[in-house]
Scaffold this motif. Sequence first.
Motif, mmCIF file in Angstrom:
data_model
loop_
_atom_site.group_PDB
_atom_site.id
_atom_site.type_symbol
_atom_site.label_atom_id
_atom_site.label_comp_id
_atom_site.label_asym_id
_atom_site.label_seq_id
_atom_site.Cartn_x
_atom_site.Cartn_y
_atom_site.Cartn_z
ATOM 1 N N GLY A 37 2.002 7.257 -3.306
ATOM 2 C CA GLY A 37 0.769 6.726 -3.874
ATOM 3 C C GLY A 37 0.883 5.270 -4.264
ATOM 4 N N VAL A 38 2.044 4.884 -4.815
ATOM 5 C CA VAL A 38 2.265 3.489 -5.202
ATOM 6 C C VAL A 38 2.213 2.581 -3.981
ATOM 7 C CG1 VAL A 38 4.045 1.899 -6.000
ATOM 8 C CG2 VAL A 38 3.538 3.932 -7.323
ATOM 9 N N GLY A 69 2.778 -20.071 -9.858
ATOM 10 C CA GLY A 69 3.988 -19.681 -10.578
ATOM 11 C C GLY A 69 3.816 -18.382 -11.329
ATOM 12 N N PHE A 70 2.668 -18.219 -11.974
ATOM 13 C CA PHE A 70 2.412 -16.974 -12.694
ATOM 14 C C PHE A 70 2.388 -15.786 -11.740
ATOM 15 C CE2 PHE A 70 -0.884 -13.869 -14.004
ATOM 16 C CZ PHE A 70 -0.203 -13.300 -15.075
ATOM 17 N N LEU A 71 1.728 -15.929 -10.593
ATOM 18 C CA LEU A 71 1.643 -14.809 -9.658
ATOM 19 C C LEU A 71 3.019 -14.456 -9.093
ATOM 20 C CD1 LEU A 71 -1.657 -15.552 -7.678
ATOM 21 C CD2 LEU A 71 -1.328 -14.327 -9.842
ATOM 22 N N TYR A 72 3.814 -15.463 -8.771
ATOM 23 C CA TYR A 72 5.186 -15.195 -8.316
ATOM 24 C C TYR A 72 5.982 -14.445 -9.388
ATOM 25 C CZ TYR A 72 5.299 -18.147 -4.065
ATOM 26 O OH TYR A 72 5.108 -18.681 -2.802
ATOM 27 N N HIS A 78 6.416 -7.158 -12.746
ATOM 28 C CA HIS A 78 5.818 -5.849 -12.467
ATOM 29 C C HIS A 78 6.768 -4.962 -11.671
ATOM 30 C CE1 HIS A 78 2.107 -6.796 -14.277
ATOM 31 N NE2 HIS A 78 1.267 -6.470 -13.328
ATOM 32 N N GLU A 79 7.523 -5.551 -10.749
ATOM 33 C CA GLU A 79 8.440 -4.748 -9.927
ATOM 34 C C GLU A 79 9.448 -4.008 -10.802
ATOM 35 O OE1 GLU A 79 10.128 -7.519 -7.205
ATOM 36 O OE2 GLU A 79 8.388 -7.513 -5.852
ATOM 37 N N GLN A 80 9.931 -4.661 -11.859
ATOM 38 C CA GLN A 80 10.861 -3.936 -12.728
ATOM 39 C C GLN A 80 10.151 -2.822 -13.493
ATOM 40 O OE1 GLN A 80 12.832 -5.282 -16.528
ATOM 41 N NE2 GLN A 80 14.644 -5.345 -15.202
ATOM 42 N N ALA A 81 8.889 -3.034 -13.858
ATOM 43 C CA ALA A 81 8.140 -1.961 -14.524
ATOM 44 C C ALA A 81 8.023 -0.746 -13.607
ATOM 45 C CB ALA A 81 6.753 -2.460 -14.935
ATOM 46 N N LEU A 82 7.821 -0.983 -12.307
ATOM 47 C CA LEU A 82 7.780 0.134 -11.358
ATOM 48 C C LEU A 82 9.123 0.839 -11.305
ATOM 49 C CD1 LEU A 82 5.814 -1.339 -8.287
ATOM 50 C CD2 LEU A 82 4.932 -0.376 -10.422
ATOM 51 N N GLN A 108 0.271 -1.151 -11.846
ATOM 52 C CA GLN A 108 1.018 -2.371 -11.566
ATOM 53 C C GLN A 108 1.342 -2.520 -10.083
ATOM 54 O OE1 GLN A 108 3.892 -3.740 -14.347
ATOM 55 N NE2 GLN A 108 2.665 -3.174 -16.111
ATOM 56 N N ALA A 109 1.454 -1.423 -9.346
ATOM 57 C CA ALA A 109 1.594 -1.548 -7.894
ATOM 58 C C ALA A 109 0.329 -2.172 -7.301
ATOM 59 C CB ALA A 109 1.846 -0.185 -7.258
ATOM 60 N N TYR A 110 -0.812 -1.754 -7.802
ATOM 61 C CA TYR A 110 -2.086 -2.315 -7.348
ATOM 62 C C TYR A 110 -2.152 -3.806 -7.640
ATOM 63 C CZ TYR A 110 -7.172 -2.947 -7.021
ATOM 64 O OH TYR A 110 -8.423 -3.397 -6.693
ATOM 65 N N GLU A 111 -1.725 -4.191 -8.848
ATOM 66 C CA GLU A 111 -1.767 -5.602 -9.225
ATOM 67 C C GLU A 111 -0.788 -6.441 -8.405
ATOM 68 O OE1 GLU A 111 -3.278 -5.086 -13.857
ATOM 69 O OE2 GLU A 111 -1.157 -5.435 -13.453
ATOM 70 N N ILE A 112 0.377 -5.875 -8.091
ATOM 71 C CA ILE A 112 1.331 -6.596 -7.241
ATOM 72 C C ILE A 112 0.693 -6.907 -5.889
ATOM 73 C CG2 ILE A 112 3.462 -6.348 -5.902
ATOM 74 C CD1 ILE A 112 4.651 -4.849 -8.297
#
Length: 247
Positions: A37-38, A69-72, A78-82, A108-112
Motif C-alpha cells: 500500500g505504501v 532544500g526543504f523538499l530534499y 519522512h523515509e526514516q519515519a517509514l 508520509q509515503a504519499y507526501e514523499i
Amino acid sequence: MTEAPTDDIISPEPSGATPRSWWTRFTPHTPTETTIGVLALAFFAGALGYLIGVNDSNDAPAAESADAGFLYDMSVHHEQALQLSMIQLVNGSDPTVQSFAREILRAQAYEIGLMRMRLGSWGLDPADPPDLAMTWMGMGVARAEMPGMASASEMEAFRGAEGAEADALFLALMRDHHAGGIAMAQGAADRASNEWVVDTAARMATIQSGEIVELELARQAAGLPKEPEGFTPDFDAAGMQMGSDDG
C-alpha cells in the motif's frame, strides 16, 4: 430464489471472528500488505505531483533554495519515519500504536511521492540532493543529523525490541522525529517562496503537532515510559531542541 451477494464473497471472515467493517476489509493488516500500500501511495502521489507541478517548470527554484532544500531534506526525514513504522508493525504489540504506524506509512509515503515529483517538475533530480542538508536554514549538516532523526544506536535498540518495549521506543522516537520535522517545516514556511511549498510545509507542521499530542495520549493510556531504555531525547517537553541556545 437466488440469494443476494454479500461482502463475505470479497473477504470471508474466519469462523467465530468478529465481522469487519467495509472500510477495515480494504485496509492493510500485515507488514507485507502495508508495504504494498505504501508503494502504491507513493507512486500515485508522484503521478499526481507531476500533474499539478508541471506548470512550475518555467519558474523553478534552484537546488540550493529553501523550496528545493526543504523538499530534499523532508523526503529523507519522512523515509526514516517509514522505516520506524515498518519496524513497529513487526515488533510492536499495542493496537493503538500499531494504528499510528500504519497511518504514518500511508500519509508520509504519499507526501514523499508529492515532494519528489515536485522536484522533478522543476528539472531537479530527487535522488541527487545537495551534499549537506539544511543549508537553506543556515545549518549545513549530514542528513542523518537532521533534527529528530533517530541515531544508529537508537535504531539498533528499536530493531531488537519487542512488544511493549517496542511500543514505548516507537512513541518516543516518533515524538522526537515529529518535533524535528515541525522545526524544519516551520523554517520552510517562513523561508520558501513557492506557494505550494509554503502551504505544504505549514500543513505538515500543523498535522505533526497534533500527532505529537496523540502519541503522548497513547503512551499515557498504555502506561509506557516516556524515555525508554535505548532512547536519547533530542527535544524537551516544550519541543525545544536539546543543547539549543534558543529559549
